[in-house]
Design a protein around this motif. Sequence first.
Motif, mmCIF file in Angstrom:
data_model
loop_
_atom_site.group_PDB
_atom_site.id
_atom_site.type_symbol
_atom_site.label_atom_id
_atom_site.label_comp_id
_atom_site.label_asym_id
_atom_site.label_seq_id
_atom_site.Cartn_x
_atom_site.Cartn_y
_atom_site.Cartn_z
ATOM 1 N N ASP A 189 -2.780 6.173 -2.927
ATOM 2 C CA ASP A 189 -3.995 5.637 -3.537
ATOM 3 C C ASP A 189 -3.721 4.404 -4.384
ATOM 4 N N ASP A 247 -9.212 -9.437 9.897
ATOM 5 C CA ASP A 247 -10.067 -9.357 11.081
ATOM 6 C C ASP A 247 -10.764 -10.697 11.323
ATOM 7 N N ALA A 302 -8.875 0.913 -3.069
ATOM 8 C CA ALA A 302 -9.560 1.100 -1.782
ATOM 9 C C ALA A 302 -10.430 -0.104 -1.454
ATOM 10 N N HIS A 303 -11.096 -0.651 -2.469
ATOM 11 C CA HIS A 303 -11.972 -1.807 -2.252
ATOM 12 C C HIS A 303 -11.160 -3.031 -1.833
ATOM 13 N N ASP A 330 -10.607 3.568 -6.762
ATOM 14 C CA ASP A 330 -11.642 2.796 -6.066
ATOM 15 C C ASP A 330 -11.272 1.322 -5.959
ATOM 16 N N HIS A 362 0.826 -1.205 0.000
ATOM 17 C CA HIS A 362 0.000 0.000 0.000
ATOM 18 C C HIS A 362 0.862 1.257 0.000
ATOM 19 N N GLU A 371 -8.242 -3.049 -0.417
ATOM 20 C CA GLU A 371 -7.701 -2.822 0.920
ATOM 21 C C GLU A 371 -8.730 -3.181 1.989
ATOM 22 N N LYS A 372 -9.987 -2.807 1.772
ATOM 23 C CA LYS A 372 -11.038 -3.144 2.735
ATOM 24 C C LYS A 372 -11.227 -4.660 2.826
ATOM 25 N N GLN A 373 -11.142 -5.351 1.676
ATOM 26 C CA GLN A 373 -11.310 -6.803 1.686
ATOM 27 C C GLN A 373 -10.181 -7.496 2.457
ATOM 28 N N LEU A 398 -8.360 -6.181 4.866
ATOM 29 C CA LEU A 398 -8.556 -5.887 6.287
ATOM 30 C C LEU A 398 -9.653 -6.764 6.877
ATOM 31 N N ARG A 399 -10.709 -7.008 6.110
ATOM 32 C CA ARG A 399 -11.793 -7.867 6.584
ATOM 33 C C ARG A 399 -11.301 -9.298 6.770
#
Length: 297
Positions: free
Chosen positions: A61, A140, A129-130, A126, A58, A132-134, A136-137
Amino acid sequence: MPSRSSIPFYGEIADYAAWLGIQSSGDLTRFGVIQLRRSGSLRTPPHRRGFFLLAFGHHGDFVEMLAAAPEQVLAFTGGIFPGSGVQRTQVILFQRELVEAPLASPHNEFPFFYLDRPGRWTLSGDAAAHVEKQVLRLADTAGKSSPYQTARLSAALAALLYDLRESHEDRTEHAPNSELCRELLCRFDDLVAEHFATHHSVDEYAQMLHVSADHLSDEVKARTGRNAKEVIATRLLVEAKHLLSHTSLSIAEIADRLHFSEPTHFTRFFKRHGKLTPREYRLGLKVAPASFQDKIA
């Protein structure tokens, strides 16, 4: 240049994480997440793995991507993303069976894993960013104990892989067929994934593929550095370890599930390929987690 067969091979995620000596999360049997600073400060000699590797670097952007299939040779001489300005890196390691349905034919579903060299590309905006969220999920989910953890990991990982496939198709042309894994190896890979529990011999797979056992072994060894018998045994051993680790099945019941004619035959197989008897391996699990406390988040 060392021969492929002389390059170290790590069949288990836990063994790989221990070799790297870095913090990770997940049960390390089928899935693990490694968090690194900057460009991925790993520095390793050439090595191979028995599982898939995805790395995400990362910076701003942008997300730098690295995808490597089992058996592909990797060497991190200056980090995973040297000279790219990456501020932090995450690495996902997963066994094929965690996403068994789409990965029943991974070279068709996710060809970015199966180029002659590990795939690299960049996401931005986008899409970055998408993803990166996946990631992190997934991290978690891996860190939280739940009766539905495996199902959640499988679903989240499959979604991520299809998004990566779409992004790769948008940004790169498909590799020529010569760069993809050879047809015979791909078909053998598919058959082992489907039949490893019931078919243990090279002859059985050779018959399904309409080639001689010697030819099949020669082709598999030329591509992977291991013969066909070793590939079958590795997949069988991974499943045996999973059943010993995550079920209360007796050793005799596991032997029956994996189609060994006698529990003693299963014990000999496990000892030969896993260095311990099934009983010793299962007993060791009660002690092993403590030794990994420094590595598991």
